[in-house]
Design an enzyme around this catalytic site. Structure first.
Site, PDB file in Angstrom:
ATOM      1  N   HIS A  59      39.707  43.911  39.520  1.00  0.00           N
ATOM      2  CA  HIS A  59      40.891  44.349  38.779  1.00  0.00           C
ATOM      3  C   HIS A  59      41.806  45.171  39.689  1.00  0.00           C
ATOM      4  CE1 HIS A  59      38.324  43.350  35.321  1.00  0.00           C
ATOM      5  NE2 HIS A  59      39.446  43.201  34.661  1.00  0.00           N
ATOM      6  N   ASP A  78      39.917  33.472  36.412  1.00  0.00           N
ATOM      7  CA  ASP A  78      39.992  34.787  35.790  1.00  0.00           C
ATOM      8  C   ASP A  78      41.488  35.135  35.686  1.00  0.00           C
ATOM      9  OD1 ASP A  78      39.262  37.249  34.728  1.00  0.00           O
ATOM     10  OD2 ASP A  78      37.754  37.655  36.264  1.00  0.00           O
TER      11      ASP A  78
END
Length: 332
Positions: A188, A260
């Site tokens: 992230h 993702d």
């Protein structure tokens, strides 16, 4: 299921995109994504959820609106792993997460209850289970989200979750291929690197994904991790070597392959480059999980490459056929 036009660039592009959005109703933004961008799916986060009644209305309204626009039914996805990654909280059942799933019965119980609660809301895809192997001697970024034990145990428990979810009518998505359990940085915020040989991955990290394939998992999500020994140029989510050569060809996986979230900071490339790489790798679906310009850029890039490249157009048709086959199986 609605008859689908394989010649429409807009529809071919849209079905390969899953977007996040703001709001808790079928608002103007969500209607635009469905009607104009022809999206194949949407993904929900905590900000989209206020109550069970509201959530059910949102999901059902969105799916009906897609059908009213001549589209196939929508994938409606959520991350409901349990523990720290669970978008649905009380009054829904709150499980402590994979590290607390110790037996096959535990796994089946989690899957049964989760599938029942998600499907009752109109949610038909769960971005779970995590199939990463997190060694006990590594400060793994996945230590709070992975099943405990080695590759064999992860395979057994993960397969039980997959089978339970799908028996309950919710598509399971195994993640994060080809395995991020030995990484210590969060994609992230960073681009983690795993400098492992393919032979090493085959002995550990890839085994749960082989098990997921045997359990007929509906989808596999690619990681944003850089594996230089597998592909010296591209991270997994943008790598033809990993997504197509390894997963699709060598492992003979025939289900959905998806990225993702392309909004994550591990992705440093512009959206045009990302979409081009995704199309070259024949990845079925690209995820852009947050409202913003990346959504429009992803859709425009997909349209542009479909229009100007006959090879990408034909491979795109194959991807959309897989998507529609999944919808025919689970979204009826």
């Amino acid at each position: 299921m609605t008859q689908f036009d394989f010649k429409s660039l807009s529809d071919l592009a849209g079905q390969r995109l899953m977007f996040g959005f703001e709001g808790q109703t079928l608002n103007a933004e969500l209607k635009y994504l469905i009607k104009e961008y022809r999206v194949g799916g949407i993904i929900l986060f905590r900000s989209n959820i206020k109550s069970a009644e509201q959530l059910r209305r949102l999901c059902m309204d969105a799916r009906k609106y897609a059908l009213d626009q001549g589209l196939p039914d929508l994938f409606v996805a959520v991350d409901q792993e349990g523990g720290k990654v669970a978008r649905l909280r009380k009054p829904f059942t709150e499980f402590p997460g994979n590290p607390h799933i110790k037996t096959i019965d535990d796994a089946r119980e989690f899957a049964r209850i989760t599938a029942s609660e998600l499907s009752d809301m109109g949610i038909n895809m769960n971005m779970a289970p995590v199939m990463d192997v997190a060694p006990s001697d590594v400060d793994s970024i996945m230590k709070d989200r992975a099943f405990t034990g080695g590759a064999k145990r992860v395979s057994q428990l993960g397969s039980a979750v997959i089978q339970g979810l799908q028996k309950g009518g919710v598509m399971a998505v195994a993640k994060h291929f080809p395995g991020i359990g030995r990484t210590v940085k969060d994609s992230h915020s960073f681009l983690p690197e795993l400098d492992a040989e393919l032979s090493d991955l085959k002995q550990t990290d890839l085994l749960p994904f082989e098990a997921a394939k045997k359990a007929q998992v509906s989808g596999i999500m690619l990681s944003h991790i850089f594996y230089p020994k597998l592909d010296p140029d591209w991270q997994a989510s943008l790598s033809k070597t990993i997504a197509y050569d390894l997963l699709r060809q060598d492992m003979e996986y025939q289900g959905l392959v998806m990225t993702d979230d392309l909004d994550m900071k591990a992705i440093s490339h512009d959206m045009d480059t990302c979409i081009h790489r995704i199309m070259i790798a024949q990845i079925d679906m690209a995820l852009v999980c947050h409202a913003g310009p990346n959504i429009t850029e992803a859709r425009e890039a997909m349209m542009r490459y479909l229009e100007k490249n006959a090879e990408l157009f034909e491979s795109g048709r194959v991807c959309v056929k897989r998507i529609l086959a999944a919808k025919e199986t689970f979204l009826v």
